[in-house]
Motif scaffolding. Sequence first.
Motif, PDB file in Angstrom:
ATOM      1  N   ILE A 198       0.864  -1.175   0.000  1.00 16.24           N
ATOM      2  CA  ILE A 198       0.000   0.000   0.000  1.00 16.24           C
ATOM      3  C   ILE A 198       0.903   1.228   0.000  1.00 16.24           C
ATOM      4  CG2 ILE A 198      -1.730   1.333   1.253  1.00 16.24           C
ATOM      5  CD1 ILE A 198      -2.770  -1.279   2.422  1.00 16.24           C
ATOM      6  N   ASP A 199       0.751   2.064  -1.001  1.00 14.70           N
ATOM      7  CA  ASP A 199       1.492   3.320  -1.069  1.00 14.70           C
ATOM      8  C   ASP A 199       0.676   4.407  -0.377  1.00 14.70           C
ATOM      9  OD1 ASP A 199       2.538   2.704  -4.499  1.00 14.70           O
ATOM     10  OD2 ASP A 199       3.370   1.976  -2.627  1.00 14.70           O
ATOM     11  N   PHE A 200       1.358   5.275   0.366  1.00 16.36           N
ATOM     12  CA  PHE A 200       0.663   6.361   1.049  1.00 16.36           C
ATOM     13  C   PHE A 200       1.619   7.513   1.272  1.00 16.36           C
ATOM     14  CE2 PHE A 200       2.544   3.768   4.341  1.00 16.36           C
ATOM     15  CZ  PHE A 200       2.914   4.638   5.354  1.00 16.36           C
ATOM     16  N   THR A 201       1.063   8.648   1.597  1.00 18.34           N
ATOM     17  CA  THR A 201       1.861   9.841   1.867  1.00 18.34           C
ATOM     18  C   THR A 201       1.912  10.062   3.371  1.00 18.34           C
ATOM     19  OG1 THR A 201       1.196  10.819  -0.228  1.00 18.34           O
ATOM     20  CG2 THR A 201       2.095  12.312   1.433  1.00 18.34           C
ATOM     21  N   GLN A 202       3.123  10.203   3.890  1.00 20.40           N
ATOM     22  CA  GLN A 202       3.305  10.456   5.324  1.00 20.40           C
ATOM     23  C   GLN A 202       3.658  11.924   5.501  1.00 20.40           C
ATOM     24  OE1 GLN A 202       6.717   8.560   7.162  1.00 20.40           O
ATOM     25  NE2 GLN A 202       5.618   8.413   9.093  1.00 20.40           N
ATOM     26  N   ASN A 203       2.885  12.610   6.325  1.00 16.71           N
ATOM     27  CA  ASN A 203       3.186  14.007   6.621  1.00 16.71           C
ATOM     28  C   ASN A 203       4.219  14.064   7.728  1.00 16.71           C
ATOM     29  OD1 ASN A 203       1.403  15.212   4.756  1.00 16.71           O
ATOM     30  ND2 ASN A 203      -0.292  14.658   6.090  1.00 16.71           N
ATOM     31  N   LEU A 204       5.229  14.893   7.522  1.00 15.43           N
ATOM     32  CA  LEU A 204       6.321  15.016   8.487  1.00 15.43           C
ATOM     33  C   LEU A 204       6.179  16.327   9.252  1.00 15.43           C
ATOM     34  CD1 LEU A 204       9.149  13.839   6.055  1.00 15.43           C
ATOM     35  CD2 LEU A 204       7.927  12.457   7.740  1.00 15.43           C
ATOM     36  N   TRP A 205       5.483  16.257  10.374  1.00 12.74           N
ATOM     37  CA  TRP A 205       5.303  17.390  11.277  1.00 12.74           C
ATOM     38  C   TRP A 205       4.742  18.620  10.587  1.00 12.74           C
ATOM     39  CZ3 TRP A 205      10.082  14.761  11.069  1.00 12.74           C
ATOM     40  CH2 TRP A 205      10.208  13.779  12.046  1.00 12.74           C
ATOM     41  N   GLY A 206       3.946  18.437   9.557  1.00 12.06           N
ATOM     42  CA  GLY A 206       3.322  19.544   8.863  1.00 12.06           C
ATOM     43  C   GLY A 206       4.258  20.357   7.994  1.00 12.06           C
ATOM     44  N   LEU A 207       5.523  19.993   7.971  1.00  6.15           N
ATOM     45  CA  LEU A 207       6.507  20.757   7.206  1.00  6.15           C
ATOM     46  C   LEU A 207       6.742  20.187   5.815  1.00  6.15           C
ATOM     47  CD1 LEU A 207       9.133  21.207  10.054  1.00  6.15           C
ATOM     48  CD2 LEU A 207       7.413  22.850   9.308  1.00  6.15           C
ATOM     49  N   ALA A 208       6.619  18.893   5.680  1.00  8.70           N
ATOM     50  CA  ALA A 208       6.885  18.219   4.412  1.00  8.70           C
ATOM     51  C   ALA A 208       6.125  16.907   4.408  1.00  8.70           C
ATOM     52  CB  ALA A 208       8.388  17.971   4.254  1.00  8.70           C
ATOM     53  N   SER A 209       6.190  16.241   3.286  1.00  6.76           N
ATOM     54  CA  SER A 209       5.574  14.920   3.194  1.00  6.76           C
ATOM     55  C   SER A 209       6.515  13.997   2.434  1.00  6.76           C
ATOM     56  CB  SER A 209       4.218  14.993   2.504  1.00  6.76           C
ATOM     57  OG  SER A 209       4.375  15.463   1.181  1.00  6.76           O
ATOM     58  N   GLU A 210       6.323  12.696   2.641  1.00  7.65           N
ATOM     59  CA  GLU A 210       7.171  11.704   1.989  1.00  7.65           C
ATOM     60  C   GLU A 210       6.295  10.557   1.501  1.00  7.65           C
ATOM     61  OE1 GLU A 210      11.345   9.333   2.768  1.00  7.65           O
ATOM     62  OE2 GLU A 210      10.210   9.984   4.495  1.00  7.65           O
ATOM     63  N   GLU A 211       6.543  10.108   0.282  1.00  5.72           N
ATOM     64  CA  GLU A 211       5.833   8.963  -0.267  1.00  5.72           C
ATOM     65  C   GLU A 211       6.392   7.703   0.385  1.00  5.72           C
ATOM     66  OE1 GLU A 211       3.155   9.177  -2.323  1.00  5.72           O
ATOM     67  OE2 GLU A 211       3.416  11.319  -1.924  1.00  5.72           O
ATOM     68  N   MET A 212       5.510   6.890   0.961  1.00  4.81           N
ATOM     69  CA  MET A 212       5.901   5.698   1.692  1.00  4.81           C
ATOM     70  C   MET A 212       5.220   4.476   1.096  1.00  4.81           C
ATOM     71  SD  MET A 212       7.861   6.959   4.077  1.00  4.81           S
ATOM     72  CE  MET A 212       7.970   5.765   5.397  1.00  4.81           C
ATOM     73  N   THR A 213       5.740   3.289   1.452  1.00 10.52           N
ATOM     74  CA  THR A 213       5.158   2.018   1.033  1.00 10.52           C
ATOM     75  C   THR A 213       5.083   1.092   2.233  1.00 10.52           C
ATOM     76  OG1 THR A 213       6.028   2.208  -1.201  1.00 10.52           O
ATOM     77  CG2 THR A 213       5.448   0.016  -0.473  1.00 10.52           C
ATOM     78  N   ALA A 214       3.927   0.488   2.429  1.00  9.16           N
ATOM     79  CA  ALA A 214       3.752  -0.545   3.440  1.00  9.16           C
ATOM     80  C   ALA A 214       3.689  -1.877   2.706  1.00  9.16           C
ATOM     81  CB  ALA A 214       2.467  -0.313   4.229  1.00  9.16           C
TER      82      ALA A 214
END
Length: 82
Positions: A14-30
């Motif tokens: 499952i691909d998803f976007t993780q928000n990093l403390w409201g400053l940035a985001s990173e595309e992640m994979t589970a």
Amino acid sequence: MNLINVNALHVSRIDFTQNLWGLASEEMTAVFDDRDITEEEVTQLIRSGEYTSSSKVAVMPLKTFQIVFRSVRDMVTGAAEE
């Protein structure tokens, strides 16, 4: 979120976007074995942020997955990339 399943291997992702403390985001994979945990259970873990404590789900940046698991990606797309 995007679910990809390679049935012969029982590997799901499952691909998803993780928000990093409201400053940035990173595309992640589970990545998980669909014999051990369902897509719905993984989605719930992702939404709650509790996936880090699960021994049934491996989470990594999408870029890492694309580099390390290139052969799995190629099985899904049906074509090898260089």
